[in-house]
Design a protein around this motif. Structure first.
Motif, mmCIF file in Angstrom:
data_model
loop_
_atom_site.group_PDB
_atom_site.id
_atom_site.type_symbol
_atom_site.label_atom_id
_atom_site.label_comp_id
_atom_site.label_asym_id
_atom_site.label_seq_id
_atom_site.Cartn_x
_atom_site.Cartn_y
_atom_site.Cartn_z
ATOM 1 N N ASP A 7 -0.407 -6.112 -9.884
ATOM 2 C CA ASP A 7 0.960 -7.008 -9.839
ATOM 3 C C ASP A 7 2.497 -6.475 -11.122
ATOM 4 O OD1 ASP A 7 0.506 -7.920 -7.349
ATOM 5 O OD2 ASP A 7 -0.149 -9.497 -8.000
ATOM 6 N N SER A 8 2.366 -6.319 -11.987
ATOM 7 C CA SER A 8 2.349 -5.822 -13.390
ATOM 8 C C SER A 8 3.644 -4.203 -12.757
ATOM 9 C CB SER A 8 2.177 -5.987 -14.738
ATOM 10 O OG SER A 8 0.919 -4.809 -14.915
ATOM 11 N N TYR A 9 2.591 -3.406 -12.151
ATOM 12 C CA TYR A 9 3.242 -2.388 -11.533
ATOM 13 C C TYR A 9 3.833 -2.243 -10.489
ATOM 14 C CZ TYR A 9 -0.065 -0.751 -15.327
ATOM 15 O OH TYR A 9 -0.596 -0.779 -16.664
ATOM 16 N N GLY A 10 4.321 -2.832 -9.950
ATOM 17 C CA GLY A 10 4.985 -3.053 -8.619
ATOM 18 C C GLY A 10 6.109 -2.102 -8.551
ATOM 19 N N PHE A 11 6.617 -1.648 -9.634
ATOM 20 C CA PHE A 11 7.589 -1.046 -8.708
ATOM 21 C C PHE A 11 7.073 0.890 -8.649
ATOM 22 C CE2 PHE A 11 6.316 -0.171 -13.297
ATOM 23 C CZ PHE A 11 6.374 1.202 -13.260
ATOM 24 N N ILE A 12 5.871 0.666 -9.042
ATOM 25 C CA ILE A 12 5.019 1.795 -8.638
ATOM 26 C C ILE A 12 4.776 1.863 -7.476
ATOM 27 C CG2 ILE A 12 3.081 3.325 -8.403
ATOM 28 C CD1 ILE A 12 3.283 2.727 -11.623
ATOM 29 N N PHE A 13 4.056 0.188 -6.733
ATOM 30 C CA PHE A 13 4.155 0.365 -5.318
ATOM 31 C C PHE A 13 5.573 0.257 -4.311
ATOM 32 C CE2 PHE A 13 0.723 -2.468 -7.359
ATOM 33 C CZ PHE A 13 0.175 -1.671 -6.981
ATOM 34 N N GLN A 14 6.948 -0.074 -5.193
ATOM 35 C CA GLN A 14 7.659 0.359 -4.044
ATOM 36 C C GLN A 14 8.308 1.489 -4.140
ATOM 37 O OE1 GLN A 14 10.048 -2.480 -6.126
ATOM 38 N NE2 GLN A 14 9.376 -4.087 -5.044
ATOM 39 N N SER A 15 8.174 2.439 -4.731
ATOM 40 C CA SER A 15 8.696 3.344 -5.100
ATOM 41 C C SER A 15 8.208 5.055 -4.960
ATOM 42 C CB SER A 15 8.600 3.897 -7.245
ATOM 43 O OG SER A 15 9.254 3.126 -7.549
ATOM 44 N N VAL A 16 6.931 4.778 -4.276
ATOM 45 C CA VAL A 16 5.544 5.853 -3.864
ATOM 46 C C VAL A 16 5.962 6.555 -2.099
ATOM 47 C CG1 VAL A 16 3.313 7.170 -3.612
ATOM 48 C CG2 VAL A 16 3.609 5.066 -5.601
ATOM 49 N N ARG A 17 6.889 7.449 -2.231
ATOM 50 C CA ARG A 17 7.099 8.235 -0.691
ATOM 51 C C ARG A 17 5.702 9.212 -0.155
ATOM 52 N NH1 ARG A 17 12.505 6.301 -2.991
ATOM 53 N NH2 ARG A 17 13.389 4.791 -2.051
ATOM 54 N N LEU A 48 1.665 -0.136 -0.788
ATOM 55 C CA LEU A 48 2.498 0.473 -1.287
ATOM 56 C C LEU A 48 3.527 -0.065 0.297
ATOM 57 C CD1 LEU A 48 1.266 4.776 -1.217
ATOM 58 C CD2 LEU A 48 2.134 3.002 -3.212
ATOM 59 N N SER A 49 4.619 0.438 -0.424
ATOM 60 C CA SER A 49 6.172 -0.576 0.653
ATOM 61 C C SER A 49 7.052 0.548 1.350
ATOM 62 C CB SER A 49 6.458 -1.283 -0.203
ATOM 63 O OG SER A 49 7.445 -0.786 -0.963
ATOM 64 N N SER A 50 6.525 1.879 0.736
ATOM 65 C CA SER A 50 7.756 2.972 0.932
ATOM 66 C C SER A 50 7.350 4.225 1.466
ATOM 67 C CB SER A 50 8.698 3.676 0.510
ATOM 68 O OG SER A 50 9.971 1.270 -0.323
ATOM 69 N N LEU A 51 6.010 3.813 2.297
ATOM 70 C CA LEU A 51 5.063 5.555 1.924
ATOM 71 C C LEU A 51 6.277 6.370 3.075
ATOM 72 C CD1 LEU A 51 2.803 7.352 0.856
ATOM 73 C CD2 LEU A 51 0.902 5.980 2.656
ATOM 74 N N SER A 76 4.865 3.940 10.791
ATOM 75 C CA SER A 76 5.328 4.976 11.406
ATOM 76 C C SER A 76 5.514 5.863 10.058
ATOM 77 C CB SER A 76 6.977 4.790 11.295
ATOM 78 O OG SER A 76 6.941 4.083 9.664
ATOM 79 N N SER A 77 4.591 6.368 8.424
ATOM 80 C CA SER A 77 4.351 7.364 7.764
ATOM 81 C C SER A 77 3.715 8.951 9.282
ATOM 82 C CB SER A 77 3.366 6.706 6.803
ATOM 83 O OG SER A 77 1.748 7.100 7.552
ATOM 84 N N GLN A 78 3.853 9.465 8.063
ATOM 85 C CA GLN A 78 3.489 11.171 9.077
ATOM 86 C C GLN A 78 2.288 11.752 8.007
ATOM 87 O OE1 GLN A 78 7.063 13.701 8.799
ATOM 88 N NE2 GLN A 78 8.466 12.698 9.642
ATOM 89 N N LEU A 79 1.430 12.432 9.196
ATOM 90 C CA LEU A 79 0.394 12.381 7.978
ATOM 91 C C LEU A 79 -0.261 13.689 8.231
ATOM 92 C CD1 LEU A 79 -3.405 11.950 6.808
ATOM 93 C CD2 LEU A 79 -3.340 11.703 8.702
ATOM 94 N N HIS A 80 0.177 14.987 7.843
ATOM 95 C CA HIS A 80 -0.357 16.054 7.394
ATOM 96 C C HIS A 80 -2.806 16.537 7.056
ATOM 97 C CE1 HIS A 80 3.723 16.626 7.531
ATOM 98 N NE2 HIS A 80 3.819 15.430 6.943
ATOM 99 N N VAL A 81 -2.672 16.926 7.217
ATOM 100 C CA VAL A 81 -4.235 17.276 7.150
ATOM 101 C C VAL A 81 -4.168 18.563 6.779
ATOM 102 C CG1 VAL A 81 -6.432 17.223 8.085
ATOM 103 C CG2 VAL A 81 -4.668 15.668 8.517
ATOM 104 N N ARG A 82 -4.426 18.765 5.688
ATOM 105 C CA ARG A 82 -5.059 20.591 5.223
ATOM 106 C C ARG A 82 -5.782 20.896 5.291
ATOM 107 N NH1 ARG A 82 -0.987 20.624 7.022
ATOM 108 N NH2 ARG A 82 0.617 21.094 6.230
ATOM 109 N N ASN A 83 -6.839 21.854 5.662
ATOM 110 C CA ASN A 83 -7.872 22.192 5.041
ATOM 111 C C ASN A 83 -9.139 21.098 6.269
ATOM 112 O OD1 ASN A 83 -7.842 24.232 3.608
ATOM 113 N ND2 ASN A 83 -7.068 22.979 1.994
#
Length: 178
Positions: A7-17, A48-51, A76-83
């Motif tokens: 939980d001390s890294y909460g800002f990361i969970f909010q930032s990863v898009r 993650l809250s903003s993926l 509502s996220s977008q999945l892109h599959v390569r290979n």
């Protein structure tokens, strides 16, 4: 390999898009692996809250648990599959992982690489790929390329085996929903 599920890294969970899942394996035989190898990553994704977008670029099929986490936590996220690949080129119709990918509302783009050249195995990669393309409700982009399988061996296929392959290929055919 670092997973920040503290939980001390909460800002990361909010930032990863945008998230890219990639392995460095090149094309070849896919190793059987346990689903537990995904557990830490799945936990990370669920927090993650903003993926917004995820790219899956691995030399193995998109795991069903990954799709489930996306659908549950990031519908509502977008999945892109390569290979894109299958666990086996002769995998028969009805694989649950392929069906889930084909019907995923998150799938936006998919790219596959098919090996060309003689093989004694039934090759159902293209029919399976075409089925996914036709069924995916929100697909925007789909493409494939080919590469030589390598070697110079010639494999003959019996008429019976050819008929069996054609019959199995027909099971993958589907009309695009409209």
């Amino acid at each position: 390999e670092v997973f920040l599920c503290d939980d001390s890294y909460g800002f990361i969970f909010q930032s990863v898009r945008h998230l890219i899942i990639k392995n460095s394996k090149t094309y070849g035989r896919i190793q059987e692996k346990t689903e537990s190898k995904w557990d830490k990553l799945l936990e990370f994704i669920s927090r993650l809250s903003s993926l917004h977008q995820m790219m899956f670029d691995c030399a193995e099929p998109v795991p069903l648990p990954l799709l489930e986490v996306l659908h549950q936590y990031h519908p509502s996220s977008q999945l892109h599959v390569r290979n894109w690949t299958r666990s086996s080129c002769d995998l028969r119709f009805g694989d649950p992982t392929e069906e889930a990918l084909a019907k995923s509302p998150c799938l936006r783009s998919i790219h596959a690489v098919f090996a060309t050249g003689g093989t004694s195995l039934m090759d159902l990669n293209r029919p399976a790929f075409q089925r996914i393309m036709r069924l995916a409700p929100n697909l925007v982009s789909a493409s494939f390329s080919t590469r030589p399988a390598g070697g110079c061996a010639v494999h003959l296929i019996s008429r019976k085996a050819l008929r069996e392959q054609m019959a199995e290929s027909k099971k993958f055919k589907v009309r695009a929903p409209r």
